[in-house]
Scaffold this motif. Structure first.
Motif, mmCIF file in Angstrom:
data_model
loop_
_atom_site.group_PDB
_atom_site.id
_atom_site.type_symbol
_atom_site.label_atom_id
_atom_site.label_comp_id
_atom_site.label_asym_id
_atom_site.label_seq_id
_atom_site.Cartn_x
_atom_site.Cartn_y
_atom_site.Cartn_z
ATOM 1 N N LYS A 67 56.422 23.796 28.352
ATOM 2 C CA LYS A 67 57.641 24.136 27.608
ATOM 3 C C LYS A 67 57.417 23.861 26.127
ATOM 4 O O LYS A 67 56.992 22.759 25.758
ATOM 5 C CB LYS A 67 58.809 23.289 28.122
ATOM 6 C CG LYS A 67 60.115 23.584 27.399
ATOM 7 C CD LYS A 67 61.304 22.988 28.134
ATOM 8 C CE LYS A 67 61.754 21.721 27.472
ATOM 9 N NZ LYS A 67 62.964 21.155 28.072
ATOM 10 N N PHE A 68 57.669 24.862 25.287
ATOM 11 C CA PHE A 68 57.547 24.699 23.839
ATOM 12 C C PHE A 68 58.942 24.728 23.212
ATOM 13 O O PHE A 68 59.766 25.562 23.573
ATOM 14 C CB PHE A 68 56.780 25.864 23.207
ATOM 15 C CG PHE A 68 55.356 26.031 23.681
ATOM 16 C CD1 PHE A 68 54.341 25.220 23.190
ATOM 17 C CD2 PHE A 68 55.015 27.035 24.587
ATOM 18 C CE1 PHE A 68 53.021 25.398 23.594
ATOM 19 C CE2 PHE A 68 53.704 27.222 24.999
ATOM 20 C CZ PHE A 68 52.698 26.398 24.499
ATOM 21 N N VAL A 69 59.157 23.846 22.248
ATOM 22 C CA VAL A 69 60.342 23.958 21.389
ATOM 23 C C VAL A 69 59.800 24.300 20.014
ATOM 24 O O VAL A 69 59.038 23.517 19.426
ATOM 25 C CB VAL A 69 61.155 22.646 21.363
ATOM 26 C CG1 VAL A 69 62.337 22.780 20.394
ATOM 27 C CG2 VAL A 69 61.663 22.313 22.761
ATOM 28 N N THR A 70 60.148 25.502 19.539
ATOM 29 C CA THR A 70 59.546 25.985 18.298
ATOM 30 C C THR A 70 60.506 26.963 17.629
ATOM 31 O O THR A 70 61.676 27.027 17.991
ATOM 32 C CB THR A 70 58.166 26.622 18.606
ATOM 33 O OG1 THR A 70 57.547 26.992 17.375
ATOM 34 C CG2 THR A 70 58.258 27.841 19.520
ATOM 35 N N ASP A 71 60.017 27.708 16.629
ATOM 36 C CA ASP A 71 60.915 28.687 16.016
ATOM 37 C C ASP A 71 60.611 30.086 16.554
ATOM 38 O O ASP A 71 59.632 30.305 17.269
ATOM 39 C CB ASP A 71 60.881 28.611 14.479
ATOM 40 C CG ASP A 71 59.588 29.106 13.868
ATOM 41 O OD1 ASP A 71 58.918 29.982 14.447
ATOM 42 O OD2 ASP A 71 59.226 28.634 12.776
ATOM 43 N N LYS B 295 61.976 23.270 10.713
ATOM 44 C CA LYS B 295 61.384 23.274 9.372
ATOM 45 C C LYS B 295 59.909 23.654 9.466
ATOM 46 O O LYS B 295 59.168 23.033 10.231
ATOM 47 C CB LYS B 295 61.517 21.881 8.746
ATOM 48 C CG LYS B 295 60.964 21.788 7.340
ATOM 49 C CD LYS B 295 60.987 20.379 6.809
ATOM 50 C CE LYS B 295 59.845 19.515 7.292
ATOM 51 N NZ LYS B 295 58.501 19.963 6.906
ATOM 52 N N PRO B 296 59.483 24.673 8.709
ATOM 53 C CA PRO B 296 58.042 24.962 8.698
ATOM 54 C C PRO B 296 57.294 23.741 8.154
ATOM 55 O O PRO B 296 57.743 23.151 7.172
ATOM 56 C CB PRO B 296 57.922 26.149 7.735
ATOM 57 C CG PRO B 296 59.293 26.704 7.597
ATOM 58 C CD PRO B 296 60.241 25.567 7.821
ATOM 59 N N GLN B 297 56.180 23.367 8.795
ATOM 60 C CA GLN B 297 55.550 22.104 8.396
ATOM 61 C C GLN B 297 54.993 22.125 6.979
ATOM 62 O O GLN B 297 54.831 21.077 6.356
ATOM 63 C CB GLN B 297 54.494 21.669 9.405
ATOM 64 C CG GLN B 297 53.306 22.590 9.554
ATOM 65 C CD GLN B 297 52.256 21.981 10.488
ATOM 66 O OE1 GLN B 297 52.564 21.195 11.360
ATOM 67 N NE2 GLN B 297 51.016 22.358 10.279
ATOM 68 N N GLU B 298 54.750 23.344 6.441
ATOM 69 C CA GLU B 298 54.221 23.425 5.070
ATOM 70 C C GLU B 298 55.251 22.987 4.022
ATOM 71 O O GLU B 298 54.880 22.567 2.916
ATOM 72 C CB GLU B 298 53.792 24.877 4.804
ATOM 73 C CG GLU B 298 52.964 25.043 3.550
ATOM 74 C CD GLU B 298 52.657 26.516 3.241
ATOM 75 O OE1 GLU B 298 52.598 27.331 4.173
ATOM 76 O OE2 GLU B 298 52.496 26.820 2.049
ATOM 77 N N THR C 71 64.134 33.631 11.061
ATOM 78 C CA THR C 71 62.930 33.451 11.886
ATOM 79 C C THR C 71 62.741 31.978 12.244
ATOM 80 O O THR C 71 62.115 31.647 13.241
ATOM 81 C CB THR C 71 61.700 33.978 11.109
ATOM 82 O OG1 THR C 71 61.962 35.331 10.749
ATOM 83 C CG2 THR C 71 60.428 33.920 11.917
ATOM 84 N N SER C 72 63.306 31.090 11.428
ATOM 85 C CA SER C 72 63.197 29.644 11.684
ATOM 86 C C SER C 72 64.106 29.163 12.809
ATOM 87 O O SER C 72 64.079 27.972 13.144
ATOM 88 C CB SER C 72 63.554 28.859 10.422
ATOM 89 O OG SER C 72 62.593 29.054 9.427
ATOM 90 N N LEU C 73 64.916 30.063 13.391
ATOM 91 C CA LEU C 73 65.829 29.642 14.464
ATOM 92 C C LEU C 73 65.050 28.935 15.568
ATOM 93 O O LEU C 73 64.023 29.427 16.040
ATOM 94 C CB LEU C 73 66.536 30.867 15.055
ATOM 95 C CG LEU C 73 67.626 30.539 16.078
ATOM 96 C CD1 LEU C 73 68.869 29.989 15.388
ATOM 97 C CD2 LEU C 73 67.991 31.776 16.888
ATOM 98 N N LYS C 74 65.579 27.791 15.995
ATOM 99 C CA LYS C 74 64.928 27.032 17.081
ATOM 100 C C LYS C 74 65.043 27.795 18.391
ATOM 101 O O LYS C 74 66.084 28.396 18.684
ATOM 102 C CB LYS C 74 65.613 25.664 17.203
ATOM 103 C CG LYS C 74 65.126 24.806 18.339
ATOM 104 C CD LYS C 74 66.273 24.334 19.203
ATOM 105 C CE LYS C 74 66.045 24.617 20.652
ATOM 106 N NZ LYS C 74 67.195 24.710 21.507
ATOM 107 N N THR C 75 63.978 27.770 19.166
ATOM 108 C CA THR C 75 64.031 28.371 20.486
ATOM 109 C C THR C 75 63.273 27.491 21.468
ATOM 110 O O THR C 75 62.405 26.704 21.073
ATOM 111 C CB THR C 75 63.448 29.806 20.480
ATOM 112 O OG1 THR C 75 63.735 30.443 21.728
ATOM 113 C CG2 THR C 75 61.943 29.829 20.263
ATOM 114 N N ASP D 155 51.973 26.115 12.131
ATOM 115 C CA ASP D 155 52.945 25.603 13.110
ATOM 116 C C ASP D 155 52.514 25.923 14.543
ATOM 117 O O ASP D 155 52.746 25.138 15.461
ATOM 118 C CB ASP D 155 54.346 26.176 12.837
ATOM 119 C CG ASP D 155 54.884 25.718 11.482
ATOM 120 O OD1 ASP D 155 54.400 24.693 10.966
ATOM 121 O OD2 ASP D 155 55.755 26.386 10.929
ATOM 122 N N MET D 156 51.876 27.095 14.712
ATOM 123 C CA MET D 156 51.331 27.474 16.025
ATOM 124 C C MET D 156 50.192 26.519 16.391
ATOM 125 O O MET D 156 50.102 26.015 17.520
ATOM 126 C CB MET D 156 50.805 28.922 15.940
ATOM 127 C CG MET D 156 50.120 29.436 17.177
ATOM 128 S SD MET D 156 51.266 29.945 18.474
ATOM 129 C CE MET D 156 51.234 28.527 19.523
#
Ligand SMILES: Cc1cc2nc3c(=O)[nH]c(=O)nc-3n(C[C@H](O)[C@H](O)[C@H](O)COP(=O)(O)OP(=O)(O)OC[C@H]3O[C@@H](n4cnc5c(N)ncnc54)[C@H](O)[C@@H]3O)c2cc1C
Length: 153
Positions: free
Chosen positions: A10-14, A52-55, A96-100, A129-130
């Motif tokens: 399970k991934f929690v990402t954007d 938040k994008p890690q950059e 695109t940053s929406l959490k999913t 981030d990937m």
């Protein structure tokens, strides 16, 4: 074992990163639906969640630009819903940053391919981030079933 042993993660990402994940055709997926989730509802805390994008460094000028844009998107989404637009249409303004949350199932051969591409970068530099997600997963696989993943470096 490479063919017949399946693993689910399970991934929690954007949403941007989840678009990359679902390009892996030999896996199957279940993902949070922006058609049916209505983020104005109490169970979502009456707000959208973003990653938040890690950059982007918290508090930096660039971070503030990103955060403001997400807040604008949230306002537009809620305005559309308040005016009777369905979540499946209102979602078009979400960032695109929406959490999913996305669940991926694949056999070991496909996971090894995924990790080579997304953690190691055998065909080119992965999105940071990937890559962070994939490295984290690779480390978990290595600690749980080292015989199947220890050679991926
Ligand atoms: C660093 C990086 C940058 C990328 N940049 C872009 C980009 O700019 N634009 C873009 O569109 N995509 C991009 N991608 C995605 C990429 O094009 C692939 O969609 C993604 O890597 C998954 O495809 P795959 O073939 O590698 O693996 P999978 O889909 O996981 O499949 C695994 C393997 O199974 C076999 N296979 C799968 N399906 C079939 C089939 N139907 N017939 C025969 N064999 C099959 C192949 O051997 C394949 O390599 C990028 C990927 C990476 C890692």
């Amino acid at each position: 074992m490479l063919e017949h042993y399946g693993i689910t993660a399970k991934f929690v990402t954007d949403r941007g990163i989840s678009h990359e994940i679902v390009r892996h055709r030999l896996a199957s997926f279940a993902q949070e639906s922006t058609r049916y989730c209505n983020y104005i509802k109490d169970k979502f805390g009456n707000e959208i969640s973003v990653i938040k994008p890690q950059e982007l460094v918290k508090g930096s000028f660039e971070y503030i630009v990103w955060k403001k844009q997400c807040e604008q998107a949230e306002k537009a989404y809620f305005k559309l819903i308040d005016n009777g637009v369905s979540p499946e249409t209102a979602r078009s303004v979400l960032p695109t940053s929406l959490k999913t949350t996305i669940v991926m199932t694949a056999n070991v051969r496909e996971w090894r391919h995924f990790l080579n591409l997304r953690a190691i970068g055998t065909t080119g530099k992965p999105h940071p981030d990937m890559q962070a997600l994939a490295i984290n997963l690779l480390n978990q696989f290595k600690s749980k079933i080292p015989i199947l993943f220890d050679d991926i470096k």
